[in-house]
Design a protein around this motif. Structure first.
Motif, short mmCIF file in Angstrom:
data_model
loop_
_atom_site.label_atom_id
_atom_site.label_comp_id
_atom_site.label_asym_id
_atom_site.label_seq_id
_atom_site.Cartn_x
_atom_site.Cartn_y
_atom_site.Cartn_z
N GLU A 138 0.84 -1.21 0.00
CA GLU A 138 0.00 0.00 0.00
C GLU A 138 0.88 1.26 0.00
OE1 GLU A 138 -3.17 0.69 -0.50
OE2 GLU A 138 -3.72 -1.42 -0.71
N ARG A 139 1.98 1.22 0.73
CA ARG A 139 2.92 2.36 0.72
C ARG A 139 3.53 2.55 -0.65
NH1 ARG A 139 5.96 4.15 5.68
NH2 ARG A 139 4.49 3.79 7.36
N LYS A 141 2.23 1.63 -3.50
CA LYS A 141 1.16 2.12 -4.35
C LYS A 141 1.01 3.64 -4.19
CE LYS A 141 -3.90 1.71 -4.83
NZ LYS A 141 -4.22 1.13 -6.12
N ALA A 142 0.96 4.11 -2.95
CA ALA A 142 0.80 5.54 -2.69
C ALA A 142 1.96 6.34 -3.28
CB ALA A 142 0.68 5.79 -1.20
N GLU A 145 1.60 6.31 -7.19
CA GLU A 145 0.47 7.08 -7.69
C GLU A 145 0.62 8.58 -7.42
OE1 GLU A 145 -3.01 5.06 -6.18
OE2 GLU A 145 -2.77 3.42 -7.62
N ALA A 146 1.43 8.94 -6.42
CA ALA A 146 1.69 10.35 -6.14
C ALA A 146 2.69 10.93 -7.13
CB ALA A 146 2.20 10.52 -4.71
#
Length: 147
Positions: A138-139, A141-142, A145-146
């Protein structure tokens, strides 16, 4: 007895961005923090090269990059432990589990990337890995995507 765990995540970013974010030293430290705050690597991600995954104190694991196909796959063959700056690939404690593999596949998925992870683990790490891998992904991914 080793067990292989599998995880995947869909990231709204192209494979090159996911690849680069996963492997770049600064972002690597960020997405792997759930495993060990401050962890980092020393070495090369190139096929056949040695790489060490280390905690802030310098202890960790020594591995070899078993496969590296740009933006497609990375296979890490964990060979032993690093303790006090010394690689241990021959002690009985290490021979009981080594080698183990950590494999990543980067697949196109609806305008983004599906990252699939397979990692070998020992039973006493199973719960930790089941909880920690999703947090780390999840980290990642963030971060992707940022960017």
């Amino acid at each position: 007895m080793k067990k292989t765990l599998s995880f995947s995540i869909v990231i709204a970013a192209p494979r090159p961005r996911v690849w680069d974010t996963m492997l770049a030293p600064d972002s690597y430290r960020q997405w792997t923090e759930p495993f060990a705050p401050g962890c980092y690597y020393k070495g090369s991600w190139q096929h056949g090269e040695t790489i060490r995954f280390l905690a802030p104190g310098g202890d960790g694991m020594v591995a070899r990059i078993a496969e590296n196909k740009l933006h497609e796959t990375i296979s890490i063959q964990h060979l032993g432990m690093v303790t006090n700056g010394i690689d241990d690939t021959t002690s009985n404690a290490v021979k009981a589990w080594a080698p183990v593999y950590e494999n990543y596949r980067f697949l196109d998925h609806a305008g983004g990337t599906e990252l699939q992870v397979d990692c070998d683990t020992l039973p006493h790490y199973d719960d930790f890995m089941q909880k920690t891998w999703p947090l780390a992904l999840e980290r990642l991914k963030a971060l992707c995507e940022a960017g």
